[in-house]
Design an enzyme around this catalytic site. Structure first.
Site, PDB file in Angstrom:
ATOM      1  N   ASN A 164      -1.746  -0.216   6.960  1.00 18.28           N
ATOM      2  CA  ASN A 164      -1.158  -1.485   7.417  1.00 18.28           C
ATOM      3  C   ASN A 164      -0.299  -2.189   6.363  1.00 18.28           C
ATOM      4  OD1 ASN A 164      -3.241  -2.249   5.793  1.00 18.28           O
ATOM      5  ND2 ASN A 164      -4.448  -3.252   7.385  1.00 18.28           N
ATOM      6  N   HIS A 200      -1.854  -5.598   1.400  1.00 16.35           N
ATOM      7  CA  HIS A 200      -3.097  -6.331   1.170  1.00 16.35           C
ATOM      8  C   HIS A 200      -2.738  -7.718   0.671  1.00 16.35           C
ATOM      9  CE1 HIS A 200      -7.006  -7.514  -0.471  1.00 16.35           C
ATOM     10  NE2 HIS A 200      -6.311  -7.986  -1.492  1.00 16.35           N
ATOM     11  N   TYR A 222     -12.221  -3.000  -3.619  1.00 13.63           N
ATOM     12  CA  TYR A 222     -12.799  -2.886  -2.277  1.00 13.63           C
ATOM     13  C   TYR A 222     -14.332  -2.856  -2.287  1.00 13.63           C
ATOM     14  CZ  TYR A 222      -8.232  -2.245  -0.054  1.00 13.63           C
ATOM     15  OH  TYR A 222      -6.953  -2.440   0.451  1.00 13.63           O
ATOM     16  N   GLU A 262      -9.135 -10.375  -7.988  1.00 13.91           N
ATOM     17  CA  GLU A 262      -8.197  -9.271  -7.758  1.00 13.91           C
ATOM     18  C   GLU A 262      -7.032  -9.284  -8.754  1.00 13.91           C
ATOM     19  OE1 GLU A 262      -7.219  -9.714  -3.617  1.00 13.91           O
ATOM     20  OE2 GLU A 262      -9.245  -9.145  -2.973  1.00 13.91           O
ATOM     21  N   LYS A 267       0.840  -1.206   0.000  1.00 11.59           N
ATOM     22  CA  LYS A 267       0.000   0.000   0.000  1.00 11.59           C
ATOM     23  C   LYS A 267       0.879   1.263   0.000  1.00 11.59           C
ATOM     24  CE  LYS A 267      -3.799  -2.372   2.413  1.00 11.59           C
ATOM     25  NZ  LYS A 267      -4.775  -2.289   3.535  1.00 11.59           N
TER      26      LYS A 267
HETATM   27  N1  UDP Z   1      -9.728  -1.050   7.455  1.00 15.28           N
HETATM   28  C1  UDP Z   1      -9.754   0.006   8.354  1.00 15.28           C
HETATM   29  N2  UDP Z   1     -10.563  -0.099   9.460  1.00 15.28           N
HETATM   30  C2  UDP Z   1     -11.338  -1.179   9.700  1.00 15.28           C
HETATM   31  C3  UDP Z   1     -11.313  -2.245   8.795  1.00 15.28           C
HETATM   32  C4  UDP Z   1     -10.492  -2.154   7.682  1.00 15.28           C
HETATM   33  O1  UDP Z   1      -9.057   1.002   8.173  1.00 15.28           O
HETATM   34  O2  UDP Z   1     -12.054  -1.210  10.720  1.00 15.28           O
HETATM   35  C5  UDP Z   1      -8.869  -0.956   6.258  1.00 15.28           C
HETATM   36  C6  UDP Z   1      -7.509  -1.619   6.466  1.00 15.28           C
HETATM   37  O3  UDP Z   1      -6.545  -0.884   5.723  1.00 15.28           O
HETATM   38  C7  UDP Z   1      -7.750  -2.993   5.865  1.00 15.28           C
HETATM   39  C8  UDP Z   1      -8.661  -2.656   4.691  1.00 15.28           C
HETATM   40  O4  UDP Z   1      -9.494  -1.608   5.184  1.00 15.28           O
HETATM   41  O5  UDP Z   1      -6.543  -3.612   5.460  1.00 15.28           O
HETATM   42  C9  UDP Z   1      -9.524  -3.793   4.183  1.00 15.28           C
HETATM   43  O6  UDP Z   1     -10.223  -4.340   5.272  1.00 15.28           O
HETATM   44  P1  UDP Z   1     -10.306  -5.926   5.478  1.00 15.28           P
HETATM   45  O7  UDP Z   1     -11.263  -6.165   6.590  1.00 15.28           O
HETATM   46  O8  UDP Z   1     -10.581  -6.578   4.172  1.00 15.28           O
HETATM   47  O9  UDP Z   1      -8.839  -6.287   6.022  1.00 15.28           O
HETATM   48  P2  UDP Z   1      -7.646  -7.080   5.344  1.00 15.28           P
HETATM   49  O10 UDP Z   1      -8.237  -8.163   4.490  1.00 15.28           O
HETATM   50  O11 UDP Z   1      -6.829  -6.088   4.573  1.00 15.28           O
HETATM   51  O12 UDP Z   1      -6.864  -7.623   6.526  1.00 15.28           O
HETATM   52 MG    MG Z   2      -9.717  -8.024   3.015  1.00 12.85          MG
END
Ligand code: UDP
Ligand code: MG
Length: 140
Positions: A117, A120, A50, A131, A10
């Protein structure tokens, strides 16, 4: 069975100079890099990528963050790589992510509306196929 996953470094990872660290972890683990690209995400790519999060409170901050600078998109392959990379990445919340994971070692909470974070990783075979087509439309 060997499978492929879509990984993104990211904008926070690129800006902080952590691309090499992430790639090294993937390579040292033994997964194979199949595709690698430094790109700026388009609005259409992010909306598709997303789609499952549309309407959630963090959706617009997430899209704004992902548009804020270049990202690195890559496809990695190996047996169980989808699950394996998710374990390497750690849980979504940087504060909760275990030390030793990418997110646990390299990211933290910055008090923003979106969790920055670093990476992805696809969460299923179906997500990975969908994706990969978004980020490598000419085929991977
Ligand atoms: N995210 C966030 N707050 C939340 C949940 C998700 O900022 O409460 C962001 C975070 O960057 C995350 C992304 O949205 O990586 C996608 O969310 P997902 O639940 O799919 O998490 P991932 O699969 O990336 O672990
Ligand atoms: Mg996810």
């Amino acid at each position: 069975m060997s499978e492929r996953t879509l990984i993104l470094v990211k904008p926070d990872g690129v800006e902080r100079g952590l691309v090499g660290d992430v790639l090294a972890r993937i390579e040292r683990k033994g997964y194979v890099l199949e595709q690698l690209s430094l790109v700026r995400a388009t609005a259409d790519q992010l909306a598709a990528h997303y789609a499952e999060h549309e309407g959630k409170p963090f959706y617009q901050p997430l899209v704004d963050f992902m548009s804020s600078g270049p990202i690195v998109a890559l496809v990695a392959s190996g047996d169980d790589v989808i699950r394996g990379f998710r374990v390497m990445a750690g849980v979504s919340d940087p504060t909760e992510a275990a030390p030793g994971t990418i997110r646990g070692d390299l990211s933290r909470d910055w008090g923003e509306k979106v969790q920055k974070n670093i990476v992805h990783g696809s969460d299923s075979v179906e997500s990975a196929q969908r994706e990969i087509a978004i980020w490598f439309p000419t085929g991977a």
